[in-house]
Design a protein around this motif. Structure first.
Motif, mmCIF file in Angstrom:
data_model
loop_
_atom_site.group_PDB
_atom_site.id
_atom_site.type_symbol
_atom_site.label_atom_id
_atom_site.label_comp_id
_atom_site.label_asym_id
_atom_site.label_seq_id
_atom_site.Cartn_x
_atom_site.Cartn_y
_atom_site.Cartn_z
ATOM 1 N N SER A 183 0.830 -1.204 0.000
ATOM 2 C CA SER A 183 0.000 0.000 0.000
ATOM 3 C C SER A 183 0.867 1.258 0.000
ATOM 4 C CB SER A 183 -0.933 -0.012 1.212
ATOM 5 O OG SER A 183 -1.773 1.122 1.219
ATOM 6 N N LEU A 184 1.947 1.243 0.790
ATOM 7 C CA LEU A 184 2.872 2.378 0.789
ATOM 8 C C LEU A 184 3.468 2.593 -0.598
ATOM 9 C CD1 LEU A 184 5.064 2.233 4.035
ATOM 10 C CD2 LEU A 184 3.606 4.101 3.266
ATOM 11 N N GLY A 185 3.888 1.497 -1.218
ATOM 12 C CA GLY A 185 4.467 1.604 -2.553
ATOM 13 C C GLY A 185 3.490 2.180 -3.553
ATOM 14 N N ALA A 186 2.229 1.729 -3.487
ATOM 15 C CA ALA A 186 1.211 2.268 -4.397
ATOM 16 C C ALA A 186 0.997 3.756 -4.151
ATOM 17 C CB ALA A 186 -0.096 1.508 -4.228
ATOM 18 N N GLY A 187 1.021 4.166 -2.874
ATOM 19 C CA GLY A 187 0.872 5.582 -2.554
ATOM 20 C C GLY A 187 1.998 6.422 -3.125
ATOM 21 N N TYR A 188 3.226 5.918 -3.016
ATOM 22 C CA TYR A 188 4.371 6.673 -3.553
ATOM 23 C C TYR A 188 4.383 6.678 -5.077
ATOM 24 C CZ TYR A 188 6.563 7.704 0.922
ATOM 25 O OH TYR A 188 6.831 8.217 2.166
ATOM 26 N N VAL A 189 3.878 5.630 -5.697
ATOM 27 C CA VAL A 189 3.756 5.640 -7.159
ATOM 28 C C VAL A 189 2.787 6.743 -7.592
ATOM 29 C CG1 VAL A 189 2.878 4.343 -9.137
ATOM 30 C CG2 VAL A 189 4.414 3.242 -7.512
ATOM 31 N N LEU A 190 1.693 6.909 -6.846
ATOM 32 C CA LEU A 190 0.760 7.996 -7.151
ATOM 33 C C LEU A 190 1.388 9.357 -6.883
ATOM 34 C CD1 LEU A 190 -2.635 6.533 -5.898
ATOM 35 C CD2 LEU A 190 -2.036 7.145 -8.229
ATOM 36 N N ASP A 191 2.283 9.429 -5.895
ATOM 37 C CA ASP A 191 3.042 10.674 -5.703
ATOM 38 C C ASP A 191 3.888 10.976 -6.931
ATOM 39 O OD1 ASP A 191 2.252 11.623 -3.224
ATOM 40 O OD2 ASP A 191 3.619 10.306 -2.131
ATOM 41 N N LEU A 192 4.407 9.934 -7.548
ATOM 42 C CA LEU A 192 5.180 10.124 -8.776
ATOM 43 C C LEU A 192 4.280 10.638 -9.906
ATOM 44 C CD1 LEU A 192 7.999 9.784 -9.987
ATOM 45 C CD2 LEU A 192 7.357 7.451 -10.636
ATOM 46 N N VAL A 193 3.040 10.141 -9.952
ATOM 47 C CA VAL A 193 2.074 10.661 -10.930
ATOM 48 C C VAL A 193 1.839 12.153 -10.692
ATOM 49 C CG1 VAL A 193 -0.323 10.514 -11.722
ATOM 50 C CG2 VAL A 193 0.962 8.424 -11.250
ATOM 51 N N PHE A 194 1.728 12.540 -9.419
ATOM 52 C CA PHE A 194 1.575 13.952 -9.058
ATOM 53 C C PHE A 194 2.730 14.778 -9.615
ATOM 54 C CE2 PHE A 194 3.096 17.212 -6.113
ATOM 55 C CZ PHE A 194 1.999 18.061 -6.026
ATOM 56 N N ASP A 195 3.967 14.298 -9.376
ATOM 57 C CA ASP A 195 5.142 15.045 -9.838
ATOM 58 C C ASP A 195 5.183 15.134 -11.363
ATOM 59 O OD1 ASP A 195 6.127 15.519 -7.280
ATOM 60 O OD2 ASP A 195 7.121 13.577 -7.197
ATOM 61 N N LEU A 196 4.915 14.044 -12.042
ATOM 62 C CA LEU A 196 4.968 14.037 -13.506
ATOM 63 C C LEU A 196 3.908 14.959 -14.101
ATOM 64 C CD1 LEU A 196 5.607 10.252 -14.213
ATOM 65 C CD2 LEU A 196 7.246 12.140 -14.360
ATOM 66 N N ALA A 197 2.707 14.956 -13.497
ATOM 67 C CA ALA A 197 1.655 15.841 -13.995
ATOM 68 C C ALA A 197 2.045 17.304 -13.819
ATOM 69 C CB ALA A 197 0.343 15.538 -13.269
ATOM 70 N N LYS A 198 2.583 17.627 -12.648
ATOM 71 C CA LYS A 198 3.018 19.008 -12.391
ATOM 72 C C LYS A 198 4.149 19.415 -13.330
ATOM 73 C CE LYS A 198 0.732 20.577 -8.659
ATOM 74 N NZ LYS A 198 0.136 21.928 -8.523
ATOM 75 N N LEU A 199 5.153 18.547 -13.457
ATOM 76 C CA LEU A 199 6.296 18.880 -14.324
ATOM 77 C C LEU A 199 5.870 19.040 -15.782
ATOM 78 C CD1 LEU A 199 9.069 16.559 -12.828
ATOM 79 C CD2 LEU A 199 9.182 19.061 -13.029
ATOM 80 N N THR A 200 4.986 18.178 -16.227
ATOM 81 C CA THR A 200 4.521 18.276 -17.620
ATOM 82 C C THR A 200 3.802 19.594 -17.867
ATOM 83 O OG1 THR A 200 4.274 15.859 -17.720
ATOM 84 C CG2 THR A 200 3.116 17.151 -19.383
ATOM 85 N N ALA A 201 2.955 19.995 -16.914
ATOM 86 C CA ALA A 201 2.222 21.254 -17.070
ATOM 87 C C ALA A 201 3.171 22.456 -17.056
ATOM 88 C CB ALA A 201 1.178 21.379 -15.959
ATOM 89 N N VAL A 202 4.180 22.408 -16.187
ATOM 90 C CA VAL A 202 5.144 23.516 -16.101
ATOM 91 C C VAL A 202 5.986 23.604 -17.377
ATOM 92 C CG1 VAL A 202 7.210 24.319 -14.895
ATOM 93 C CG2 VAL A 202 5.219 23.550 -13.585
ATOM 94 N N VAL A 203 6.490 22.465 -17.848
ATOM 95 C CA VAL A 203 7.295 22.452 -19.082
ATOM 96 C C VAL A 203 6.446 22.914 -20.270
ATOM 97 C CG1 VAL A 203 8.519 20.959 -20.698
ATOM 98 C CG2 VAL A 203 8.879 20.694 -18.233
#
Length: 421
Positions: A195-215
């Motif tokens: 469950s922790l791993g799945a949560g951190y994978v979704l954190d990675l989705v958060f980062d990728l979405a933010k970075l994509t929008a900024v770029v």
């Protein structure tokens, strides 16, 4: 359409992850207070507290309130970023301590801890310096990252916090993945880490979405919906899974143990009811606030106290014949033994003189009953008493003398399934 729906969903349920994290903190808090000297528990409590503070601070209404109180249009930005960095670093430190043990004094572990503390402390300081240098006069509650994506110093601040968080998430996912694959983990810890791993994978989705929008803003495109709608929803789900991951190893085991005790108490009911008819004293007095473990112990003690004098009335020859009959009917040896004991006990209850059961007489049983074995096997015995059809089938076969090698099952008992239950 989908992104608009997700944006509305986040606006309506932004407090859900905070509630889940607060519930996880409340569940851990008694153990943290009771075992305050345990560094690992303090670390878990501190991490959950940081997570609660982060998700309270990132809620749009709280962002607006923070800006108004401080008198600075976007003061909440470095504050939220700093909480995110502190949470990221604390998560790495906790995972290293949890995996290696707090007593680990190896050079690699010490270097890892010093690296995490120094790097993320430095990032937090840099975030505040960059914010002080940036010009951000227009308050942005939900789209600050994309609105100021091309603003000097604020651009660097946004990129810094996203990259620092991404690095922490990638390292944490790798550590969790290596740990989950290790041998010797009990089930609840493995599920918690998953469950922790799945949560951190979704954190990675958060980062990728933010970075994509900024770029995209840097290149003149508009993908702001990734930052304002997709990323917050991913962060909410990540918080829920992370909270579950922290509480599951301990809470899951606790609930499993409680359920096991309650099931054991329930499964003893048939034998307990039978012993009440023998004793005639009404059974164990009810205690309203008794713990499940105490209720189980009291029921077991009562059953054994009544069963001990009753054992003197058991017909050991009947029990042996009943066991052979149960084996002939296809029961496993353990099941046949329990059914044979049930047949013998019911026979003793039906035939014995009730007042004599508590007297000093020598009893009317035949043979030499194995009292110690009988008292230890009250669980299987009680489960056998639930299947009266199986008991009747064994009794019928014993009465018909069908325990020999060439015996067949008596007519009228083919419907029973003694091996079941």
């Amino acid at each position: 359409m989908v992104t608009t729906f997700l944006g509305e969903l986040y606006g309506s349920f932004a407090w859900i992850p905070t509630g889940v994290l607060a519930a996880a903190l409340a569940l851990k808090l008694p153990a943290v207070i009771r075992l305050w000297r345990e560094p690992l528990l303090r670390a878990v409590g501190g991490l959950l507290l940081l997570a609660c503070a982060l998700f309270v601070s990132v809620t749009p209404s709280v962002i607006g309130w923070t800006n108004r109180v401080t008198g600075m249009p976007n003061f909440s930005a470095p504050w939220v970023y700093s909480l995110l960095m502190a949470y990221s670093g604390a998560g790495l430190l906790l995972l290293v301590a949890w995996r290696d043990g707090l007593s680990d004094r190896s050079n690699a572990t010490r270097r890892a801890r010093r690296w995490v503390i120094s790097v993320y402390s430095g990032v937090i300081v840099a975030l505040w310096v960059l914010f002080a240098l940036a010009d951000v006069p227009v308050e942005r509650v939900r789209d600050l990252d994309t609105y100021y994506a091309n603003t000097p110093f604020m651009r660097e601040e946004i990129l810094l916090y996203l990259l620092a968080h991404t690095v922490a998430v990638l390292i944490t996912v790798r550590l969790i993945w290596n740990w989950v694959r290790a041998d010797g983990l009990h089930g609840w810890l493995r599920w918690g880490l998953t469950s922790l791993g799945a949560g951190y994978v979704l954190d990675l989705v958060f980062d990728l979405a933010k970075l994509t929008a900024v770029v995209a803003r840097w290149t003149g495109h508009d993908l702001d919906t990734l930052s304002t709608d997709i990323a917050p929803c991913a962060a909410c789900l990540a918080a829920v899974l992370t909270a579950v991951g922290f509480i599951l190893p301990h809470t899951g085991q606790y609930l499993h143990d409680r359920l096991r005790v309650r099931l054991a108490h329930h499964r003893l009911r048939p034998l307990y009811v039978l012993m009440r008819t023998v004793d005639g004293a009404g059974g164990v007095p009810f205690l309203l606030f008794a713990a499940p473990e105490l209720r189980l112990t009291r029921r077991e003690t009562y059953i054994r106290d009544v069963l001990l004098p009753l054992a003197r009335h058991l017909d050991e020859d009947l029990r042996c014949r009943a066991q052979r009959a149960a084996l002939r009917l296809g029961c496993t040896p353990r099941r046949a033994k329990a059914l044979a004991a049930a047949v013998a006990i019911l026979d003793a209850v039906d035939s014995a003189d009730r007042p004599a059961l508590h007297g000093a007489g020598t009893g009317t049983g035949t043979g030499h009953p194995d009292t110690a074995d009988l008292l230890q096997e009250i669980g299987p015995l009680s489960r056998a008493l639930r299947r009266r059809d199986a008991i009747d089938a064994v009794r019928a076969m014993v009465r018909g003398g069908g325990t020999g090698a060439g015996a067949t099952e008596p007519a009228g008992t083919a419907h029973a399934n003694p091996a079941g239950g």
